[in-house]
Design a protein around this motif. Structure first.
Motif, PDB file in Angstrom:
ATOM      1  N   PRO A  24       0.881  -1.309  -0.141  1.00 27.45           N
ATOM      2  CA  PRO A  24      -0.135  -0.043  -0.066  1.00 27.45           C
ATOM      3  C   PRO A  24       0.954   1.241  -0.058  1.00 27.45           C
ATOM      4  CG  PRO A  24      -1.035  -1.573   1.622  1.00 27.45           C
ATOM      5  CD  PRO A  24       0.298  -2.159   1.039  1.00 27.45           C
ATOM      6  N   TYR A  25       2.184   1.300   0.502  1.00 21.48           N
ATOM      7  CA  TYR A  25       2.941   2.184   0.604  1.00 21.48           C
ATOM      8  C   TYR A  25       3.315   2.785  -0.797  1.00 21.48           C
ATOM      9  CZ  TYR A  25       5.674   5.657   3.227  1.00 21.48           C
ATOM     10  OH  TYR A  25       6.050   6.875   3.941  1.00 21.48           O
ATOM     11  N   GLY A  26       3.786   1.773  -1.723  1.00 21.12           N
ATOM     12  CA  GLY A  26       4.131   2.132  -2.999  1.00 21.12           C
ATOM     13  C   GLY A  26       3.168   2.430  -3.780  1.00 21.12           C
ATOM     14  N   LEU A  27       1.801   1.694  -3.443  1.00 20.52           N
ATOM     15  CA  LEU A  27       0.671   2.446  -4.408  1.00 20.52           C
ATOM     16  C   LEU A  27       0.190   3.619  -4.097  1.00 20.52           C
ATOM     17  CD1 LEU A  27      -1.897   1.651  -5.882  1.00 20.52           C
ATOM     18  CD2 LEU A  27      -2.949   0.629  -3.834  1.00 20.52           C
ATOM     19  N   SER A  28       0.270   4.158  -2.665  1.00 17.91           N
ATOM     20  CA  SER A  28       0.014   5.677  -2.400  1.00 17.91           C
ATOM     21  C   SER A  28       0.972   6.425  -3.268  1.00 17.91           C
ATOM     22  CB  SER A  28       0.158   5.664  -1.004  1.00 17.91           C
ATOM     23  OG  SER A  28      -0.740   4.832  -0.294  1.00 17.91           O
ATOM     24  N   ILE A  29       2.363   6.230  -3.182  1.00 16.50           N
ATOM     25  CA  ILE A  29       3.059   6.983  -3.927  1.00 16.50           C
ATOM     26  C   ILE A  29       2.918   7.237  -5.452  1.00 16.50           C
ATOM     27  CG2 ILE A  29       5.556   7.433  -4.322  1.00 16.50           C
ATOM     28  CD1 ILE A  29       6.179   6.248  -1.836  1.00 16.50           C
ATOM     29  N   ASN A  90       8.077  12.540 -16.247  1.00 15.18           N
ATOM     30  CA  ASN A  90       9.467  11.823 -16.617  1.00 15.18           C
ATOM     31  C   ASN A  90       9.837  10.884 -15.194  1.00 15.18           C
ATOM     32  OD1 ASN A  90      11.066  11.272 -18.302  1.00 15.18           O
ATOM     33  ND2 ASN A  90      12.467  13.186 -17.970  1.00 15.18           N
ATOM     34  N   LEU A  91       8.985   9.933 -14.755  1.00 15.95           N
ATOM     35  CA  LEU A  91       9.105   9.135 -13.310  1.00 15.95           C
ATOM     36  C   LEU A  91      10.634   8.093 -13.953  1.00 15.95           C
ATOM     37  CD1 LEU A  91       8.678   8.579 -10.537  1.00 15.95           C
ATOM     38  CD2 LEU A  91       7.163   6.995 -11.345  1.00 15.95           C
ATOM     39  N   GLY A  92      11.615   8.306 -13.175  1.00 18.40           N
ATOM     40  CA  GLY A  92      12.671   7.159 -13.549  1.00 18.40           C
ATOM     41  C   GLY A  92      13.729   7.848 -14.488  1.00 18.40           C
ATOM     42  N   PHE A 155       8.572  -0.726  -5.413  1.00 14.69           N
ATOM     43  CA  PHE A 155       7.363  -1.206  -5.644  1.00 14.69           C
ATOM     44  C   PHE A 155       6.404  -0.091  -6.222  1.00 14.69           C
ATOM     45  CE2 PHE A 155       8.669  -4.733  -3.271  1.00 14.69           C
ATOM     46  CZ  PHE A 155       8.525  -5.797  -3.953  1.00 14.69           C
ATOM     47  N   THR A 156       6.886   1.065  -6.163  1.00 11.31           N
ATOM     48  CA  THR A 156       6.028   2.350  -7.059  1.00 11.31           C
ATOM     49  C   THR A 156       5.797   1.926  -8.084  1.00 11.31           C
ATOM     50  OG1 THR A 156       6.815   3.784  -5.099  1.00 11.31           O
ATOM     51  CG2 THR A 156       6.048   4.668  -7.327  1.00 11.31           C
ATOM     52  N   PRO A 157       7.107   1.571  -9.150  1.00  7.64           N
ATOM     53  CA  PRO A 157       6.724   1.228 -10.683  1.00  7.64           C
ATOM     54  C   PRO A 157       5.676   0.229 -10.799  1.00  7.64           C
ATOM     55  CG  PRO A 157       9.020   1.881 -10.137  1.00  7.64           C
ATOM     56  CD  PRO A 157       8.368   1.458  -8.923  1.00  7.64           C
ATOM     57  N   LEU A 158       5.848  -0.855  -9.989  1.00  7.57           N
ATOM     58  CA  LEU A 158       4.884  -1.941 -10.021  1.00  7.57           C
ATOM     59  C   LEU A 158       3.226  -1.654 -10.093  1.00  7.57           C
ATOM     60  CD1 LEU A 158       4.659  -5.055 -10.062  1.00  7.57           C
ATOM     61  CD2 LEU A 158       4.177  -5.057  -7.589  1.00  7.57           C
ATOM     62  N   PHE A 159       2.967  -0.330  -9.493  1.00  4.09           N
ATOM     63  CA  PHE A 159       1.667   0.293  -9.542  1.00  4.09           C
ATOM     64  C   PHE A 159       1.595   1.330 -10.470  1.00  4.09           C
ATOM     65  CE2 PHE A 159       1.902  -1.596  -5.288  1.00  4.09           C
ATOM     66  CZ  PHE A 159       0.853  -2.421  -5.413  1.00  4.09           C
ATOM     67  N   TYR A 160       2.493   1.984 -10.450  1.00  5.53           N
ATOM     68  CA  TYR A 160       2.411   3.420 -11.465  1.00  5.53           C
ATOM     69  C   TYR A 160       2.092   3.105 -12.962  1.00  5.53           C
ATOM     70  CZ  TYR A 160       4.121   7.648 -13.857  1.00  5.53           C
ATOM     71  OH  TYR A 160       4.203   8.647 -14.602  1.00  5.53           O
ATOM     72  N   PHE A 161       2.936   2.203 -13.492  1.00 13.04           N
ATOM     73  CA  PHE A 161       2.594   1.727 -14.985  1.00 13.04           C
ATOM     74  C   PHE A 161       1.202   1.125 -15.090  1.00 13.04           C
ATOM     75  CE2 PHE A 161       7.487   1.815 -14.734  1.00 13.04           C
ATOM     76  CZ  PHE A 161       7.480   3.152 -15.498  1.00 13.04           C
ATOM     77  N   ALA A 244      10.483  -4.660 -10.624  1.00 10.18           N
ATOM     78  CA  ALA A 244       9.541  -4.754  -9.476  1.00 10.18           C
ATOM     79  C   ALA A 244       8.854  -6.066  -9.536  1.00 10.18           C
ATOM     80  CB  ALA A 244       8.524  -3.556  -9.632  1.00 10.18           C
ATOM     81  N   CYS A 245       8.440  -6.677 -10.587  1.00 11.51           N
ATOM     82  CA  CYS A 245       7.752  -7.947 -10.639  1.00 11.51           C
ATOM     83  C   CYS A 245       8.715  -8.940 -10.073  1.00 11.51           C
ATOM     84  CB  CYS A 245       7.346  -8.120 -12.186  1.00 11.51           C
ATOM     85  SG  CYS A 245       6.099  -7.129 -12.530  1.00 11.51           S
ATOM     86  N   SER A 246       9.945  -9.038 -10.551  1.00  8.04           N
ATOM     87  CA  SER A 246      11.002  -9.991 -10.067  1.00  8.04           C
ATOM     88  C   SER A 246      11.258 -10.037  -8.688  1.00  8.04           C
ATOM     89  CB  SER A 246      12.477  -9.690 -11.058  1.00  8.04           C
ATOM     90  OG  SER A 246      11.908  -9.963 -12.245  1.00  8.04           O
ATOM     91  N   CYS A 247      11.415  -8.610  -8.167  1.00  6.75           N
ATOM     92  CA  CYS A 247      11.588  -8.438  -6.812  1.00  6.75           C
ATOM     93  C   CYS A 247      10.227  -8.966  -5.998  1.00  6.75           C
ATOM     94  CB  CYS A 247      11.850  -7.001  -6.332  1.00  6.75           C
ATOM     95  SG  CYS A 247      13.584  -6.370  -7.004  1.00  6.75           S
TER      96      CYS A 247
END
Length: 708
Positions: A24-29, A90-92, A155-161, A244-247
């Motif tokens: 949830p922390y990564g999802l919020s960001i 321009n994230l990342g 995990f922010t990119p896991l939800f961001y994209f 992120a998926c691999s981690c």
């Protein structure tokens, strides 16, 4: 939000439920990056409801919601203050350090501090989460902080994209196209196959042997190395998402090995994932910046720095992909002239306008390229090149270019030739085309360079060789002075015109061979000073021998008189050898630009005031002749030979000569006629009032030393 909480990997260590990461922390960001302030209320609501469903406690749900989201929003505000209103874009790819510092490090730290403060003020009823509010400083506290950091960093990119694709389906297409192109393009195709095969192999081994410590111990570093290799070859978005998926898979399915039921191992593993992710982000950032810089430098290398249009380097690159190219040189006559008056900005502006207009008429693989000088290079394909160039020049002639309210008119000429890499050198061919285009200006406006270019090359090479001889002769003072007598029509009195020849070893180079290059290459002043010096040395030798000093007429080229201080230099030569000035007559060729130059007029007046006599040479062929006689205080007028050669048969020439003589008598000037070759010419000129005669009839040029 509830789903992300349920999917967060957990482990029980010493009867304590421990999160390996807290999604949830990564999802919020990620939501804050995507939607900005619009996401604030939905995030608070969603997270509160998720906790309410899980714990059925208003106090606990409110506490967890506030302690998690408030630091994220505060750090988002700090990031915006630092990066500006585009802080979410321009994230990342850029500003990784600021985002890592505020959103991924400071926000988790503030969350941890707030949970401790909240835990002290309220009694936490749930034993499963009580440890997160504890103020004890131990490995569990450190791990609690690390899971928040890992969630933010990894995990922010896991939800961001995925969220961005849902919010904007066009982005899903963009993501797919960029990912596919990076994997399937010809340069990366084999690398992509190898990379995917290795990644699949690693996870297959991981799934088959999940409990072997030796595999799990080396698996994460190997996958990190694999992603470090892939992130420099494939799409950054794809690699970040796959990492992120691999981690997540490694954390979720390999907990027994990673933790080994030990808080120490789990803390170390968590820090390893964080360190690897940050390293990957910086590797990707450094690689992307390096690529951008290489592309920027490459673009600069292919662009002229002044005109900001493609240059010869770009043409050289383009020629590799064109099957049967034809190179054309477009010569812009008068560009140099206008440049002297309006400055270099006008030249740049005009070239840009012309280049852009030409490009609008060209095909897809054709182009126009900036080249130094007064022209442009055009790359054309196909047949009928001559017809296309004529149409192009006609189009340019009809278009109007204005600069500072004035219309700039150019005369266009062009040359063209087929280019074959096996037989042609680009830069040499451009030089040949440039020379040919200048010749074309007076020969119909268009010339063709034959396949070998031998004729042009020979002409250019001969000129270069002649220029070399001229410079060597001037440097070594290898001049030979001749003298031709100028005889009085009424008496035996005479004086001599000094004529210059250059010596190349044992060969004498005539003026017709070297004078055009002397003028074009700005060697006039050096040559004339050397001639005056040689003549002064001759007069000094005669003076020392006790012989009478002859009167000499020395020619000064127009460009010489436009040199500042040339009159003082010439006077210094005669002063050095202690020679009288009255024995020298300087002949000045009549040129329109010469008599419009204040410097030239000033030099002529200074020579006249110093005691030298002045003659206007080739009188009758220039501009505003009688006006110059009126303006300048000269002593002699030399009638050009074109009026003398057919004097016996041309009544008009006789009238012109007569009128010149009458005006000269009014001004008390001496008149000299050149190219006198027959007795009949001599008789007529004497009757018409000419004072002095010069020509082969009266004496051919001979060495200056042979003067009696």
């Amino acid at each position: 939000m509830p789903l992300s909480r349920l999917l967060s990997p957990t482990e029980v260590i010493s009867d304590n439920l421990v999160y390996v990461c807290y999604l949830p922390y990564g999802l919020s960001i990620a939501a804050l990056y995507l939607f900005g302030r619009t996401a604030i209320l939905p995030l608070y609501t969603a997270l509160f409801l998720a906790y309410w469903l899980a714990f059925n406690s208003f106090q606990l749900s409110l506490g967890l919601t506030l302690t998690i989201l408030t630091p994220i929003l505060f750090c988002g505000w700090l990031t915006r203050k630092k990066l500006g209103w585009r802080w979410r874009y321009n994230l990342g790819n850029s500003d990784i350090g600021i985002r890592l510092l505020f959103m991924d490090m400071l926000a988790p730290l503030l969350t941890r501090v707030l949970t401790v403060i909240w835990g002290r003020g309220y009694a936490i009823p749930e034993d499963t989460v009580a440890g997160y509010f504890s103020s004890n400083i131990d490995l569990y506290s450190i791990l609690n902080l690390q899971i928040l950091i890992a969630s933010a960093v990894i995990f922010t990119p896991l939800f961001y994209f995925p969220l961005r694709m849902l919010a904007n389906p066009r982005y899903a297409k963009t993501f797919y196209i960029s990912s596919k192109s990076s994997l399937t393009n010809e340069k990366n195709r084999l690398s992509a196959i190898v990379w995917c095969a290795m990644l699949a192999s690693f996870f297959l081994i991981f799934l088959l042997f999940p409990h072997l410590a030796i595999i799990s111990s080396y698996l994460v570093p190997l996958i990190f190395i694999l992603f470090a290799w892939g992130i420099m070859r494939f799409s950054l978005r794809l690699m970040t998402f796959l990492w992120a998926c691999s981690c997540y898979l490694l954390m979720y399915f390999n907990l027994e090995v990673l933790s080994i039921n030990s808080i120490y191992s789990l803390t170390f593993a968590s820090s390893t994932f964080i360190a690897f992710t940050i390293s990957l982000l910086y590797i990707a950032s450094a690689y992307r910046k390096s690529q951008w810089m290489q592309q920027a430098f490459y673009r600069l290398a292919l662009t002229d720095p002044m005109v900001q249009r493609a240059n010869l380097r770009a043409l050289s690159r383009e020629l590799k992909s064109v099957e049967s190219p034809t190179l054309c040189y477009l010569y812009l006559d008068n560009l140099k002239f206008f440049g002297r008056h309006y400055g270099i900005q006008m030249r740049v502006y005009c070239k840009r306008r012309i280049i852009d207009e030409i490009k609008a008429s060209l095909g897809e693989r054709e182009g126009v390229y900036q080249i130094a000088g007064d022209g442009l290079i055009i790359l054309l394909e196909g047949d009928d090149i001559a017809q296309r160039l004529r149409q192009l020049m006609a189009q340019l002639s009809q278009s109007e270019i204005r600069w500072q309210g004035n219309i700039i008119d150019f005369n266009y000429a062009s040359s063209f030739g087929s280019f074959t890499p096996a037989h042609n050198d680009l830069y040499r061919m451009c030089g040949q085309l440039c020379y040919l285009a200048e010749q074309a200006l007076h020969q119909g406006g268009l010339l063709f360079l034959d396949d070998t270019g031998k004729t042009i090359a020979d002409q250019v090479s001969a000129q270069v060789e002649m220029l070399k001889k001229i410079k060597q002769a001037i440097a070594k003072e290898s001049l030979v002075l001749f003298a031709q007598p100028i005889v009085s029509a009424q008496s035996e009195h005479r004086y001599y015109e000094v004529l210059c020849r250059l010596r190349d070893d044992q060969t004498i180079i005539m003026p017709s061979q070297f004078m055009p290059l002397v003028t074009e290459c700005h060697l006039s002043a050096r040559l004339d000073q050397l001639v005056v010096k040689k003549a002064a040395i001759f007069l000094r030798q005669r003076q020392q021998q006790g012989k009478p000093l002859p009167q000499l007429a020395i020619n000064l080229l127009p460009a010489t008189l436009t040199e500042r201080g040339i009159s003082e230099t010439l006077c210094e030569i005669f002063k050095k050898y202690h020679l009288p000035h009255e024995n020298v007559l300087f002949e000045v060729t009549e040129e329109q630009y010469l008599f419009n130059q204040p410097t030239a007029i000033n030099n002529i007046c200074q020579l006249r005031n110093a005691g030298f006599r002045i003659a206007i040479d080739d009188f009758g062929t220039g501009f505003a002749n009688y006006e110059q006689v009126k303006r300048l205080n000269v002593d002699v007028i030399k009638i050009d030979g074109m009026f003398i050669k057919d004097l016996e048969n041309d009544r008009l020439n006789q009238l012109i000569v007569k009128s010149i003589c009458e005006i000269a008598r009014e001004k008390k000037l001496c008149v000299v006629a050149e190219y006198v070759e027959t007795p009949e010419q001599q008789r007529l000129l004497t009757l018409l009032g000419v004072d002095y005669l010069q020509g082969y009839l009266l004496g051919q040029p001979g060495p200056l030393e042979n003067i009696a």
